[in-house]
Scaffold this active site. Structure first.
Site, mmCIF file in Angstrom:
data_model
loop_
_atom_site.group_PDB
_atom_site.id
_atom_site.type_symbol
_atom_site.label_atom_id
_atom_site.label_comp_id
_atom_site.label_asym_id
_atom_site.label_seq_id
_atom_site.Cartn_x
_atom_site.Cartn_y
_atom_site.Cartn_z
ATOM 1 N N CYS A 71 25.531 19.798 30.735
ATOM 2 C CA CYS A 71 26.992 19.887 30.746
ATOM 3 C C CYS A 71 27.499 19.084 31.936
ATOM 4 O O CYS A 71 27.293 19.473 33.086
ATOM 5 C CB CYS A 71 27.441 21.345 30.844
ATOM 6 N N HIS A 162 25.748 13.949 20.173
ATOM 7 C CA HIS A 162 27.175 13.674 20.017
ATOM 8 C C HIS A 162 27.409 12.751 18.836
ATOM 9 O O HIS A 162 26.657 11.802 18.616
ATOM 10 C CB HIS A 162 27.736 12.992 21.268
ATOM 11 N N GLU A 211 33.432 20.894 20.731
ATOM 12 C CA GLU A 211 32.122 21.125 21.330
ATOM 13 C C GLU A 211 31.279 22.087 20.510
ATOM 14 O O GLU A 211 31.763 23.128 20.041
ATOM 15 C CB GLU A 211 32.275 21.677 22.755
ATOM 16 N N CYS A 220 34.874 17.285 28.006
ATOM 17 C CA CYS A 220 33.427 17.377 27.842
ATOM 18 C C CYS A 220 32.825 16.183 28.569
ATOM 19 O O CYS A 220 33.062 15.031 28.181
ATOM 20 C CB CYS A 220 33.048 17.355 26.361
ATOM 21 N N GLY A 223 30.257 14.368 26.541
ATOM 22 C CA GLY A 223 31.003 13.739 25.449
ATOM 23 C C GLY A 223 31.739 12.490 25.895
ATOM 24 O O GLY A 223 31.807 11.489 25.172
#
Length: 275
Positions: A71, A162, A211, A220, A223
């Site tokens: 993350c 992703h 997400e 994100c 992301g």
């Protein structure tokens, strides 16, 4: 149990210092605490733990209890937490994650962490390693049909999978409707985060994200990195760009020499609590 609420660009998590607290069952705890009506409210929980391999170890659990490998916004908050809460005096910190050890560089002003730059490592674009089911070695600008809509998608892993979709305009998208069937599409064996990206110019991108395990979030980090990589692969941006997200902005640099992606942004304390 004591906890700290923090956010990175609006991507908010509940942080638990496992040098002081013992968490036996993090999965139900993540579901309970993340509930925005009956719990504390967050996109998930993050445990700051001792590590045998690095300065600290991060374990991250989404709002549905699933454990994430990485993350980007969450790890920046760890950098601010451990420095300002005096768990370290280092300005370069190594953090163990399920997607490897990540290096954080802290910019300090008057004892306060202002920004954090994270070496996110090399992007993964080989389809089998993302993973995404594909007949091609890479999944770049390929059609994906979910429900009654077909999208052109590019898939990248930044420690988690992703699917990046370029759109003319992000604001009007009905993410609660279109996000779940894409997140859970059969081409993704481990589900996926889905980014909807609008090109402003070759140095600026606008993004909304659905997400995996949390739904729509204000930002994100992984992301944003995946979006930049996908934009370069599709000749839509330079290798360094600003990402405009619902919760603020992030700066992404895909280094041409070492192939690493760097994520830069701020992190903020919200409040401390005890339950």
């Amino acid at each position: 149990m004591k906890f700290t609420k923090m956010h990175g660009t609006g991507n908010d998590y509940i942080y638990i210092n496992c040098f002081e607290e013992t968490i036996v069952e993090p999965v139900p705890l993540a579901v309970e605490l993340s509930d925005r009506h009956f719990g504390v409210g967050a996109d998930g929980i993050i445990l700051i733990c001792p590590s045998d391999e690095a300065d600290f170890k991060m374990r991250m659990f989404n709002a549905d209890g699933s454990e994430g490998k990485m993350c980007g916004n969450g790890i920046r908050c760890i950098g601010k937490y451990v420095y300002e809460r005096h768990l370290t005096d280092k300005t370069e910190i190594m953090v163990e994650t399920l997607s490897g050890i990540k290096k954080l560089q802290l910019q300090i002003e008057n004892g306060v962490v202002k920004t954090i730059r994270v070496d996110m490592g090399e992007p993964v674009i080989h389809a089998a390693d993302i993973p995404v089911l594909s007949e091609s070695p890479e999944f770049i600008n390929q059609p994906v049909t979910a429900g009654d809509l077909t999208y052109m998608m590019t898939c990248v892993s930044m420690g988690n999978p992703h699917g990046v979709i370029f759109v003319d305009e992000t604001a009007a998208l009905d993410l609660p409707r279109i996000g779940p069937p894409l997140e859970n599409h059969p081409i993704f064996p481990e589900r996926a985060n889905i980014e909807f990206v609008q090109r402003i110019d070759d140095k600026t991108l606008k993004m909304r994200v659905w997400e995996r395990g949390s739904g729509e979030t204000l930002a994100c980090g992984t992301g944003a990195c995946a979006a930049l990589v996908a934009s370069v692969l599709n000749n839509k941006s330079r290798r360094r760009a600003k990402l405009l997200l619902s919760g603020g902005e992030l700066h992404i640099d895909w280094n041409e020499i070492n192939n690493h992606v760097y994520l830069s942004g701020s992190a903020e304390f919200v409040f401390d609590g005890e339950i």
